[in-house]
Design a protein around this motif. Structure first.
Motif, PDB file in Angstrom:
ATOM      1  N   ASN A  43     -31.649 -22.946  -4.652  1.00 29.86           N
ATOM      2  CA  ASN A  43     -31.605 -24.097  -5.538  1.00 29.86           C
ATOM      3  C   ASN A  43     -32.781 -24.003  -6.506  1.00 29.86           C
ATOM      4  O   ASN A  43     -33.926 -23.901  -6.082  1.00 29.86           O
ATOM      5  N   LYS A  44     -32.491 -24.052  -7.814  1.00 27.25           N
ATOM      6  CA  LYS A  44     -33.546 -23.969  -8.829  1.00 27.25           C
ATOM      7  C   LYS A  44     -33.719 -25.322  -9.492  1.00 27.25           C
ATOM      8  O   LYS A  44     -32.754 -25.951  -9.886  1.00 27.25           O
ATOM      9  N   ASN A  45     -34.968 -25.743  -9.621  1.00 30.36           N
ATOM     10  CA  ASN A  45     -35.295 -26.995 -10.289  1.00 30.36           C
ATOM     11  C   ASN A  45     -36.383 -26.710 -11.308  1.00 30.36           C
ATOM     12  O   ASN A  45     -37.478 -26.300 -10.945  1.00 30.36           O
ATOM     13  N   LYS A  46     -36.099 -26.967 -12.574  1.00 30.69           N
ATOM     14  CA  LYS A  46     -37.061 -26.696 -13.642  1.00 30.69           C
ATOM     15  C   LYS A  46     -37.531 -27.969 -14.329  1.00 30.69           C
ATOM     16  O   LYS A  46     -38.101 -27.909 -15.396  1.00 30.69           O
ATOM     17  N   SER A  47     -37.292 -29.115 -13.737  1.00 30.16           N
ATOM     18  CA  SER A  47     -37.572 -30.365 -14.434  1.00 30.16           C
ATOM     19  C   SER A  47     -38.964 -30.932 -14.168  1.00 30.16           C
ATOM     20  O   SER A  47     -39.222 -32.070 -14.497  1.00 30.16           O
ATOM     21  N   PHE A  48     -39.839 -30.162 -13.581  1.00 28.74           N
ATOM     22  CA  PHE A  48     -41.171 -30.673 -13.288  1.00 28.74           C
ATOM     23  C   PHE A  48     -42.062 -30.628 -14.525  1.00 28.74           C
ATOM     24  O   PHE A  48     -42.008 -29.696 -15.311  1.00 28.74           O
ATOM     25  N   SER A  49     -42.904 -31.645 -14.673  1.00 27.41           N
ATOM     26  CA  SER A  49     -43.960 -31.555 -15.677  1.00 27.41           C
ATOM     27  C   SER A  49     -45.143 -30.899 -14.974  1.00 27.41           C
ATOM     28  O   SER A  49     -45.211 -30.858 -13.751  1.00 27.41           O
ATOM     29  N   GLN A  50     -46.081 -30.392 -15.726  1.00 26.09           N
ATOM     30  CA  GLN A  50     -47.183 -29.638 -15.132  1.00 26.09           C
ATOM     31  C   GLN A  50     -48.319 -30.563 -14.699  1.00 26.09           C
ATOM     32  O   GLN A  50     -49.474 -30.318 -14.971  1.00 26.09           O
ATOM     33  N   LYS A  51     -47.999 -31.602 -13.982  1.00 19.88           N
ATOM     34  CA  LYS A  51     -49.026 -32.496 -13.448  1.00 19.88           C
ATOM     35  C   LYS A  51     -49.539 -31.917 -12.146  1.00 19.88           C
ATOM     36  O   LYS A  51     -48.762 -31.510 -11.299  1.00 19.88           O
ATOM     37  N   LYS A  52     -50.848 -31.904 -11.998  1.00 16.56           N
ATOM     38  CA  LYS A  52     -51.452 -31.367 -10.779  1.00 16.56           C
ATOM     39  C   LYS A  52     -51.969 -32.474  -9.876  1.00 16.56           C
ATOM     40  O   LYS A  52     -52.524 -32.205  -8.829  1.00 16.56           O
ATOM     41  N   GLY A  53     -51.826 -33.718 -10.307  1.00 17.93           N
ATOM     42  CA  GLY A  53     -52.170 -34.842  -9.455  1.00 17.93           C
ATOM     43  C   GLY A  53     -53.564 -35.396  -9.634  1.00 17.93           C
ATOM     44  O   GLY A  53     -53.951 -36.323  -8.922  1.00 17.93           O
ATOM     45  N   PHE A  54     -54.347 -34.854 -10.569  1.00 16.28           N
ATOM     46  CA  PHE A  54     -55.715 -35.338 -10.744  1.00 16.28           C
ATOM     47  C   PHE A  54     -55.732 -36.813 -11.143  1.00 16.28           C
ATOM     48  O   PHE A  54     -56.412 -37.632 -10.525  1.00 16.28           O
ATOM     49  N   ASN A  55     -54.988 -37.149 -12.190  1.00 18.63           N
ATOM     50  CA  ASN A  55     -54.960 -38.538 -12.652  1.00 18.63           C
ATOM     51  C   ASN A  55     -54.352 -39.457 -11.606  1.00 18.63           C
ATOM     52  O   ASN A  55     -54.845 -40.567 -11.380  1.00 18.63           O
ATOM     53  N   GLU A  56     -53.280 -38.996 -10.955  1.00 18.51           N
ATOM     54  CA  GLU A  56     -52.632 -39.799  -9.917  1.00 18.51           C
ATOM     55  C   GLU A  56     -53.564 -40.035  -8.734  1.00 18.51           C
ATOM     56  O   GLU A  56     -53.573 -41.123  -8.148  1.00 18.51           O
ATOM     57  N   GLU A  57     -54.357 -39.027  -8.387  1.00 19.49           N
ATOM     58  CA  GLU A  57     -55.308 -39.171  -7.283  1.00 19.49           C
ATOM     59  C   GLU A  57     -56.367 -40.213  -7.619  1.00 19.49           C
ATOM     60  O   GLU A  57     -56.707 -41.066  -6.796  1.00 19.49           O
TER      61      GLU A  57
END
Length: 150
Positions: A83-97
């Protein structure tokens, strides 16, 4: 942690190169061992080509494989299918953390990352450097570190 388990040992070895432009600690192989028997292999290197994704991760677990490409693409393999999913944005979680930490402070809740997890991560990093310097696996004992630090 992906394993929900604490690191107990680390072994780090530098990757040799003939290039004068690349430093020894820019090219290392790190193996982390966890309490639950999980093993994590990290290759941190400046030897690659710019056309290759900067960050990749492959996770093997219980008959499944997840392959992450630069935080943009995920390919999963299970039950003999892909299963291939290409819909991710390149967020690494810094702001969310930081947002999660801010919310926990404002609402008087526990930190999203426990103090013990912060110590475990930091201690594992320091022990990885110690292992590279000594050339041997090094024990990571979080309880011992905490008791000696208090």
């Amino acid at each position: 942690y992906l394993t929900d388990s604490e690191p107990v040992k680390v072994y780090t070895e530098s990757i040799s190169t003939d290039s004068d432009n690349i430093f020894v600690d820019d090219n290392v192989s790190i193996t982390l061992y966890y309490q639950d028997g999980s093993v994590c292999n990290i290759i941190y290197t400046a030897l690659g080509d710019k056309s290759f994704p900067k960050e990749t991760m492959t996770l093997f677990t219980d008959g499944m494989v997840f392959d992450f490409d630069n935080y943009k693409k995920l390919v999963s393999h299970s039950n003999n299918s892909t299963n291939k999913n290409k819909s991710f944005s390149q967020k690494k979680g810094f702001n969310e953390e930081l947002e999660s930490l801010k919310d926990s402070i404002i609402n008087g809740q526990d930190s999203p990352v426990s103090f013990r997890e912060v110590i475990a991560s930091s201690l594992a990093t320091l022990k990885a450097f110690e292992s590279m310097e000594k050339g041997i696996p090094v024990k990571i004992d979080i309880d011992e570190f905490i008791s000696q630090s208090i």
